[in-house]
Design an enzyme around this catalytic site. Structure first.
Site, PDB file in Angstrom:
ATOM      1  N   CYS A 437       0.832  -1.209   0.000  1.00 23.30           N
ATOM      2  CA  CYS A 437       0.000   0.000   0.000  1.00 23.30           C
ATOM      3  C   CYS A 437       0.862   1.253   0.000  1.00 23.30           C
ATOM      4  O   CYS A 437       0.550   2.237  -0.687  1.00 23.30           O
ATOM      5  CB  CYS A 437      -0.945  -0.003   1.200  1.00 23.30           C
ATOM      6  SG  CYS A 437      -2.217  -1.269   1.112  1.00 23.30           S
ATOM      7  N   ASP A 438       1.945   1.250   0.766  1.00 21.06           N
ATOM      8  CA  ASP A 438       2.862   2.390   0.754  1.00 21.06           C
ATOM      9  C   ASP A 438       3.434   2.611  -0.642  1.00 21.06           C
ATOM     10  O   ASP A 438       3.480   3.740  -1.139  1.00 21.06           O
ATOM     11  CB  ASP A 438       4.010   2.152   1.738  1.00 21.06           C
ATOM     12  CG  ASP A 438       3.726   2.717   3.120  1.00 21.06           C
ATOM     13  OD1 ASP A 438       2.994   3.714   3.212  1.00 21.06           O
ATOM     14  OD2 ASP A 438       4.226   2.154   4.099  1.00 21.06           O
TER      15      ASP A 438
END
Length: 527
Positions: A437-438
């Site tokens: 997600c980062d």
């Protein structure tokens, strides 16, 4: 999948896209997406890319063996990067450039997503276990890790950004201080190592209490708990929101660039479709720096705002002599992988002097990119309305977590239902410790920023773009299925240190003076 993602993002950005292969974009620009690109690898699928380029290896560290990531992470990343490259080329064409083709490969997207892991592996020494992974909790295999489960069967992620909160939470559950301390290092470093072997006593303590009681203790200690969804609630959707502002008083290309000398070394504009664009980045950890790195790889001048003395993450081992811009001198290899080539302005945003220095820098910039908490930006004078009043032509790009308690990767995976998709069959929701997600959140933020720059050129109006970790997670949730077994032509990486030395990947990598590996720009722009 990559083609579908790219086409969808471009159409949603108002770009005409044909149905052929390569993608034909309005105005005679073609977008080509393939599996291997310039890499000398036999790749024909998402599974091949995940296996050969290290995704299965990093994801599988918590399981003790390379394990397929059950979403099309590399293909989605390639689609976002393809859309970003096309939008950047369209903007440059409006300003007179002669770009006719943009090329991206899924393999290069995968490697870019593993940038910090590759850099750490290339310089790690024996004290890091040979791969930049600190040991923890007396474990040497790195397996295991959150989420936790309560007495009433609720699976949840825990986030503690400070050691004090971590200590108070577990001590409040009756865990001995020495055990709590033994778990802090692997927990704190899991974002960079993709391993989190915690003491069994922590899991036992969580199972002794109901979730509501655990949540009360967490709130008292400044620790966040996030219940893991059993399935995704919302799939897909546009991962950024773009809003037009006031008319720009002067052409964007004419914005002044005076005052950039305050940013330190390495501030010269690079080549590429974003040459001449200046970005001021106020961000820490992974998401924001990834976005800034992508913009720098496209040719933008990126200046990071760091506190006096520099970002604390510069000192996280293993260290590298990376050289250049924000990564000059001895610096964390992982930090260098995300921030190489950026300039730096050290400023204390809590002081009037520091805020004044940032405002002066913004006066010669095209983009403000930040990942500051919404509760902080107004007090710093960096909210969209204040910045727009000071600098009407600026593109304002905000990268967030996506909601209260969703400021970091693993809680977002749990909340979105992505963790449920990624769990092996028969197991409860289990996020990957690879920071998907980062990374994807950073790619999405960069794409939205370039879309805003292109829209500013097209409409003559200032732009505001918002993206989040949660929007990135939902994009991945819409790509469920992921990799299975790789084909016969692709080997399975089990050592990132060996991977960066593989001559077949030479076109995708470059190296610092001590051999630290950095991923090159993943695009090919044809004239």
């Amino acid at each position: 999948m990559a083609r579908e993602v790219a086409a969808g993002l471009l159409r949603a950005s108002g770009v005409d896209v044909g149905e052929g292969e390569p993608l034909e974009v309005g105005g005679g620009l073609a977008c080509r997406i393939d599996w291997a690109g310039p890499l000398e690898l036999a790749l024909d699928s998402e599974a091949d890319v995940q296996a050969a380029c290290g995704v299965m290896h990093v994801h599988g560290r918590r399981y003790g063996r390379p394990t397929p990531l059950r979403v099309d992470f590399a293909s989605v990343a390639a689609g976002v990067l393809a859309a970003t490259g096309v939008l950047a080329a369209l903007r440059a064409r409006r300003l007179g450039a002669a770009y006719r083709e943009v090329g991206v490969s899924v393999a290069q997207a995968a490697l870019l997503g593993l940038s910090q892991y590759l850099a750490a592996a290339s310089v790690a020494d024996a004290s890091d276990g040979g791969c930049g992974e600190p040991g923890g909790a007396g474990r040497t295999d790195g397996t295991g890790g959150p989420p936790f489960v309560s007495a009433d069967g609720v699976w949840f992620e825990l986030e503690a950004l400070e050691a004090d909160g971590w200590l108070r939470f577990w001590s409040g559950l009756g865990v001995e201080r020495r055990v709590v301390g033994r778990g802090w290092l692997p927990f704190q470093t899991r974002y960079g190592t993709a391993v989190c072997p915690l003491p069994a006593e922590l899991f036992a303590a969580a199972r002794a209490f109901g979730y509501r009681r655990l949540a009360r203790v967490a709130a008292e200690c400044g620790v966040e708990l996030t219940e893991a969804a059993r399935r995704p609630a919302v799939l897909g959707g546009m991962p950024w929101r773009l809003r037009a502002g006031a008319a720009v008083g002067a052409p964007a290309a004419g914005l002044p660039t005076a005052g950039l000398a305050a940013g330190g070394s390495g501030l010269g504009s690079g080549g590429g479709p974003l040459g001449g664009v200046t970005v001021v980045e106020i961000a820490r950890r992974v998401q924001g720096p990834v976005a800034g790195r992508v913009l720098a790889l496209l040719g933008a001048t990126v200046v990071r705002i760091e506190p006096p003395g520099g970002d604390p993450l510069r000192g996280v081992p293993p260290m590298a002599q990376a050289g250049g811009g924000a990564a000059a001198g001895a610096v964390s290899a992982r930090f260098a992988a995300l921030n190489r080539g950026k300039g730096v302005l050290e400023a204390d945003l809590r002081s009037a002097e520091g805020r004044s220095a940032v405002r002066e820098l913004l006066g010669g910039a095209d983009v403000l990119l930040h990942s500051l908490a919404p509760a902080k930006v107004a007090g710093l004078g960096l909210d969209a309305e204040t910045v727009a009043a000071l600098h009407p032509g600026l593109v304002y790009a905000q990268a967030s977590g996506g909601g209260p308690g969703l400021s970091t990767d693993y809680p977002v995976q749990a909340h979105s239902g992505l963790a449920a998709l990624l769990a092996p069959d028969g197991l409860p929701p289990r996020p990957t410790l690879l920071t998907v997600c980062d990374v994807l959140g950073g790619l999405v933020c960069a794409a939205g920023t370039v879309a805003a720059l292109e829209a500013r050129e097209r409409t003559g109006r200032a732009q505001r773009v918002e993206s989040s970790l949660l929007s990135a997670a939902r994009l991945l949730c819409g790509a469920a299925g992921g990799a299975d077994a790789p084909g016969g032509g692709a080997g399975v990486c089990t050592d990132l240190g060996a991977l960066v030395r593989d001559p077949r990947l030479a076109a995708a990598l470059e190296f610092g003076p001590d051999g630290c590996a950095f991923v090159r720009a993943p695009w090919e722009f044809g004239l």
